[in-house]
Scaffold this active site. Sequence first.
Site: not given
Length: 557
Positions: A98, A199, A255, A328-329
């Site tokens: 990440d 991210d 993302e 995870h979101d």
Amino acid sequence: MERTWWKEAVVYQIYPRSFNDSNGDGIGDLNGITEKMDYLKKLGIDVIWLSPVYESPNDDNGYDISNYRGIMKDFGTMEDFDRMLAAAHEKGIRIVMDLVVNHTSDEHPWFVESRKSKDNPYRDYYIWREGKDGKEPNNWGSCFSGSAWEYDKQTDMYYLHLFSRKQPDLNWDNPKVRDEVFDMMDWWCRKEIDGFRMDVISLISKVPELPDGEVGKNGYGDYGPYVCNGPHVHEYLQEMNRRVLSKYDLLTVGECSGVTVEEAKKYASLDGKELNMVFQFEHMDLDGGESFKWNERKIRLTELKQVLTKWQLSLMGKAWNSLYWCNHDQPRMLSRLGNDSPQSREVSAKMLATCLHMMQGTPYVYQGEELGMTNVPFRTLEDFRDIESINAYHELVGKGVIDGETMMRYLRYKSRDNARTPMQWNDGKNAGFTEGTPWIMVNPNYKEINAEEELTREDSVFYYYQKLIRLRHENSIIVYGGYELLLPEHEALYVYTRELDGEKLLVICNFSSEEQNMELPEEFAGKEGSVLISNYEDPKLEKNLTLRAYEAVVFRF
Ligand code: GLC
Ligand code: CA
């Protein structure tokens, strides 16, 4: 289309804090991941995307980084990391890191320096502005509630933070920031990691005037139009590509909140100038509402089909999709779009998986999704750990926008913490996740839903995912074939075809608990076909098809 390994791969996302705890402190760690490498190999995935493991004060569970070249103590040491990387590589599994570089932690040395004085060499690493009439420089709200600006007494100015106040935004217009970030990326590449998940990378370039945004229900302005896909984002990513990415053989996924198909064709163009692929959010936002994600709305299948089909067709031959239901979101898709009741859970989990994994793009499996893990019966606000959820509760309930009880229901349905409870390994203490006290509650359904049980049973969700992954590796039609939507108006069935070199797949998924009838499309009538995969034992290829509750079947012609 050029054939590449990352188009053919299936990625598994690990949220390290919740995956496997090797030393009993209640927190998942790198050695815990190494221990489970055989499990992942068995599932058949090609790549692990590791949510952040860097040094961090943990305001946003590691998405607030204070040292990009160090490992968070909770997770272990750099030696543990190297051992995990070697263990993965030995099994032919790649590791994607990440990369969180829209912002750092406020405890990062760059920011510690930056806030010291207006003429500090690091001042322009971040976005500082004077207040306006004693108030914030503009009306933007932060993603995690409150203003996007934090006042800093030391220099009597404000800094921008699109997320928490402990996540100041970096100033990408400063070439020194780009140099630092690219150096750091290169450092990781030289350690032989295999890629980056970037991210909120669509937010790195802001419109310099930072104009006020349209005011929403929470009383703050929306920064989206001035930040998403901003003026220099493609320039900066092309620079990153030239200086770092192009020198290595990587998987790169951005993302990209606020990304449109037109923008995605630039980010993820097949010419390879920027990234391999993007995460888009349109299908995730279909159940958004007035107070954005906080509600109990259901996604309408016709809308879902329209959005996913648009992404399939618009990028076809031009750019590359990533495919996901969970991360995870997001709350667990099984509880959101499927049916998590005991009698439908497994069949609907398999149906959702079929629908996604038969599309064009690189599929992502989020830890526990391959077991059919569900949302969590959180009792009170004290059960939650996520900064977004807790802040939203205080802001919306505090301002009287939503009453407390309703907001608790919304949190149970939509909170990110639904995805963050411990991985359910077995039916023993704490689901086999830790010997100690887990940092967040374990979903009480671990007695029924756990890896150990599923591994003993051929018809489990686990083995169904294993088969989907294997089919993708063995059939290039699933990776590279064309896509066509059938029955766009049908409210319960998602039907589409894939096509490559004269071969065709017919994918049929029943999203409802009721039987659905459907006539076999004309082009297949009377043709010899076989079943590629199905979540029922005995699907029949007939002129008049009957799809049982949550049935999914793929015919090959
Ligand atoms: C991304 C991450 C999310 C995080 C946010 C701020 O959306 O996926 O978990 O809170 O960025 O870094
Ligand atoms: Ca631990």
